[in-house]
Design a protein around this motif. Structure first.
Motif, PDB file in Angstrom:
ATOM      1  N   LYS A 117      23.592  25.072  16.579  1.00 29.41           N
ATOM      2  CA  LYS A 117      23.428  24.330  15.336  1.00 29.41           C
ATOM      3  C   LYS A 117      21.970  23.940  15.107  1.00 29.41           C
ATOM      4  CE  LYS A 117      26.742  21.624  14.027  1.00 29.41           C
ATOM      5  NZ  LYS A 117      27.465  22.524  13.122  1.00 29.41           N
ATOM      6  N   LYS A 118      21.633  23.711  13.860  1.00 29.84           N
ATOM      7  CA  LYS A 118      20.307  23.242  13.486  1.00 29.84           C
ATOM      8  C   LYS A 118      20.086  21.835  14.023  1.00 29.84           C
ATOM      9  CE  LYS A 118      17.400  22.577   9.388  1.00 29.84           C
ATOM     10  NZ  LYS A 118      17.351  22.678   7.911  1.00 29.84           N
ATOM     11  N   PRO A 119      18.906  21.563  14.614  1.00 30.46           N
ATOM     12  CA  PRO A 119      18.668  20.223  15.171  1.00 30.46           C
ATOM     13  C   PRO A 119      18.711  19.146  14.091  1.00 30.46           C
ATOM     14  CG  PRO A 119      17.028  21.788  15.961  1.00 30.46           C
ATOM     15  CD  PRO A 119      17.795  22.479  14.875  1.00 30.46           C
ATOM     16  N   ASN A 120      19.296  18.035  14.468  1.00 27.27           N
ATOM     17  CA  ASN A 120      19.250  16.837  13.646  1.00 27.27           C
ATOM     18  C   ASN A 120      18.275  15.885  14.327  1.00 27.27           C
ATOM     19  OD1 ASN A 120      19.625  14.317  12.485  1.00 27.27           O
ATOM     20  ND2 ASN A 120      21.834  14.557  12.246  1.00 27.27           N
ATOM     21  N   PHE A 121      17.113  15.695  13.760  1.00 25.38           N
ATOM     22  CA  PHE A 121      16.068  14.958  14.450  1.00 25.38           C
ATOM     23  C   PHE A 121      16.322  13.468  14.484  1.00 25.38           C
ATOM     24  CE2 PHE A 121      14.026  18.958  13.276  1.00 25.38           C
ATOM     25  CZ  PHE A 121      13.594  19.358  14.526  1.00 25.38           C
ATOM     26  N   ASN A 122      17.393  13.024  13.860  1.00 21.09           N
ATOM     27  CA  ASN A 122      17.816  11.647  14.074  1.00 21.09           C
ATOM     28  C   ASN A 122      18.502  11.478  15.414  1.00 21.09           C
ATOM     29  OD1 ASN A 122      16.960  10.727  11.538  1.00 21.09           O
ATOM     30  ND2 ASN A 122      18.820  11.524  10.577  1.00 21.09           N
ATOM     31  N   LEU A 123      18.962  12.599  15.993  1.00 25.30           N
ATOM     32  CA  LEU A 123      19.680  12.548  17.258  1.00 25.30           C
ATOM     33  C   LEU A 123      18.897  13.169  18.398  1.00 25.30           C
ATOM     34  CD1 LEU A 123      23.236  13.621  16.011  1.00 25.30           C
ATOM     35  CD2 LEU A 123      22.428  11.309  16.525  1.00 25.30           C
ATOM     36  N   THR A 124      18.037  14.137  18.116  1.00 28.63           N
ATOM     37  CA  THR A 124      17.346  14.855  19.176  1.00 28.63           C
ATOM     38  C   THR A 124      15.852  14.812  18.955  1.00 28.63           C
ATOM     39  OG1 THR A 124      17.464  16.934  17.973  1.00 28.63           O
ATOM     40  CG2 THR A 124      19.308  16.439  19.439  1.00 28.63           C
ATOM     41  N   LEU A 125      15.115  14.649  20.052  1.00 23.24           N
ATOM     42  CA  LEU A 125      13.666  14.581  19.991  1.00 23.24           C
ATOM     43  C   LEU A 125      13.024  15.749  20.723  1.00 23.24           C
ATOM     44  CD1 LEU A 125      13.231  10.758  20.650  1.00 23.24           C
ATOM     45  CD2 LEU A 125      13.240  11.947  18.465  1.00 23.24           C
ATOM     46  N   THR A 126      13.829  16.741  21.085  1.00 24.83           N
ATOM     47  CA  THR A 126      13.315  17.882  21.824  1.00 24.83           C
ATOM     48  C   THR A 126      12.423  18.741  20.930  1.00 24.83           C
ATOM     49  OG1 THR A 126      15.340  17.910  23.125  1.00 24.83           O
ATOM     50  CG2 THR A 126      13.991  19.908  23.170  1.00 24.83           C
ATOM     51  N   PRO A 127      11.255  19.196  21.425  1.00 24.33           N
ATOM     52  CA  PRO A 127      10.401  20.075  20.624  1.00 24.33           C
ATOM     53  C   PRO A 127      11.124  21.354  20.227  1.00 24.33           C
ATOM     54  CG  PRO A 127       9.229  19.244  22.548  1.00 24.33           C
ATOM     55  CD  PRO A 127      10.672  18.868  22.724  1.00 24.33           C
ATOM     56  N   GLY A 128      10.557  22.067  19.252  1.00 26.85           N
ATOM     57  CA  GLY A 128      11.217  23.217  18.669  1.00 26.85           C
ATOM     58  C   GLY A 128      11.141  24.482  19.490  1.00 26.85           C
ATOM     59  N   ARG A 129      11.621  24.467  20.708  1.00 27.87           N
ATOM     60  CA  ARG A 129      11.704  25.641  21.572  1.00 27.87           C
ATOM     61  C   ARG A 129      12.913  26.485  21.155  1.00 27.87           C
ATOM     62  NH1 ARG A 129      15.247  26.395  25.392  1.00 27.87           N
ATOM     63  NH2 ARG A 129      14.872  27.881  27.090  1.00 27.87           N
ATOM     64  N   LYS A 130      12.763  27.799  21.203  1.00 27.79           N
ATOM     65  CA  LYS A 130      13.882  28.682  20.879  1.00 27.79           C
ATOM     66  C   LYS A 130      14.857  28.745  22.055  1.00 27.79           C
ATOM     67  CE  LYS A 130      11.810  32.547  19.915  1.00 27.79           C
ATOM     68  NZ  LYS A 130      11.659  33.950  19.456  1.00 27.79           N
ATOM     69  N   PRO A 131      16.115  28.426  21.854  1.00 32.78           N
ATOM     70  CA  PRO A 131      17.106  28.614  22.916  1.00 32.78           C
ATOM     71  C   PRO A 131      17.295  30.101  23.243  1.00 32.78           C
ATOM     72  CG  PRO A 131      17.921  27.110  21.230  1.00 32.78           C
ATOM     73  CD  PRO A 131      16.686  27.756  20.680  1.00 32.78           C
ATOM     74  N   ARG A 132      17.600  30.387  24.502  1.00 27.41           N
ATOM     75  CA  ARG A 132      17.981  31.732  24.938  1.00 27.41           C
ATOM     76  C   ARG A 132      19.493  31.806  25.028  1.00 27.41           C
ATOM     77  NH1 ARG A 132      14.815  35.153  28.337  1.00 27.41           N
ATOM     78  NH2 ARG A 132      16.516  35.194  29.866  1.00 27.41           N
ATOM     79  N   VAL A 133      20.070  32.832  24.420  1.00 25.69           N
ATOM     80  CA  VAL A 133      21.507  33.059  24.475  1.00 25.69           C
ATOM     81  C   VAL A 133      21.722  34.435  25.094  1.00 25.69           C
ATOM     82  CG1 VAL A 133      23.641  33.265  23.156  1.00 25.69           C
ATOM     83  CG2 VAL A 133      21.876  31.617  22.452  1.00 25.69           C
ATOM     84  N   ILE A 134      22.463  34.473  26.194  1.00 28.07           N
ATOM     85  CA  ILE A 134      22.658  35.711  26.952  1.00 28.07           C
ATOM     86  C   ILE A 134      24.150  35.970  27.099  1.00 28.07           C
ATOM     87  CG2 ILE A 134      22.293  36.866  29.170  1.00 28.07           C
ATOM     88  CD1 ILE A 134      19.852  34.961  29.546  1.00 28.07           C
TER      89      ILE A 134
END
Length: 220
Positions: free
Chosen positions: A157-174
């Protein structure tokens, strides 16, 4: 992510009696241990980890601040924490889903999860495991390892910055060798998606799958 923390906190204000087979265990502060081969009801704490020993049987497992460890061949209900990781051993059967906010989820060989897997900030990994209810995350990597089966698809899902403060790193999906994802793979944010040539997946939206044929996915 669905939570029932208010009823839990209210329930935990009541005195706790010693647990017998099938009884619930509830605490505010402190860890909980379920002994090998014994049967329990729900295991709930606010500030503490929960450990379920080999072959134990429990109901729902829930904490707020603490990790959860479930040993081989245990039987549980749903598994949930807010700040902590979840590690599930081999041949475990959970009759509900597994979710955390800040922490990873790992499921070992032969386990079966009758619900879904969900994190916000935490990686998800499974090896030769069946997940009936799909996988969802926001910032976590996902590895559907060798021989695993996921029914219900994958959603990042698209980050909701009211809930998450993690920088915009691309997740890896394998999706690894001989694994299958029976359902759509939907990505609301940019990810790196690797799918093994022996794997089977549903329709992909929001990403382009990169095929690979080695034992492990390429490093970015």
């Amino acid at each position: 992510m669905k939570r029932s923390l208010l009823p839990l906190l209210l329930a935990l204000t009541l005195p706790c009696a010693p647990a017998f087979a099938g009884d619930n265990i509830s605490k505010v502060n402190g860890s909980i241990s379920a002994e090998a081969g014994q049967s329990y009801g729900n295991l709930e704490t606010v500030n503490g980890g929960i450990k379920v020993a080999e072959g134990a049987i429990t109901g729902r497992i829930e904490t707020v601040n603490g990790g959860i460890r479930v040993a081989d061949r245990a039987r549980t209900g749903g598994i949930s924490t807010v700040n902590g990781s979840v590690r599930v051993g081999r041949e475990v059967i959970a009759s509900g889903g597994v979710d955390t906010v800040n922490g990873g989820i790992f499921l070992d060989r032969g386990s079966q999860i009758d619900g879904g897997l969900e994190t916000v900030n935490g990686s998800i990994g499974l090896v030769e495991t069946r997940v009936a209810g799909g996988i969802e995350t926001v910032n976590g990597d996902i590895t559907v390892g060798v021989g695993s089966q996921v029914d219900g698809g994958i959603e990042v899902k698209k980050p909701n910055f009211n809930l998450t403060l993690t920088p915009g790193r691309k997740p890896r999906v394998i999706v690894g060798p001989n694994a299958s994802v029976n359902g759509p793979l939907q990505f609301e944010r940019e990810v790196t998606l690797y799918v093994h040539r022996t794997a089977r997946v549903g329709p992909v939206s929001g990403a382009v799958a990169v095929p690979f044929d080695t034992d492990t996915a390429p490093q970015d």
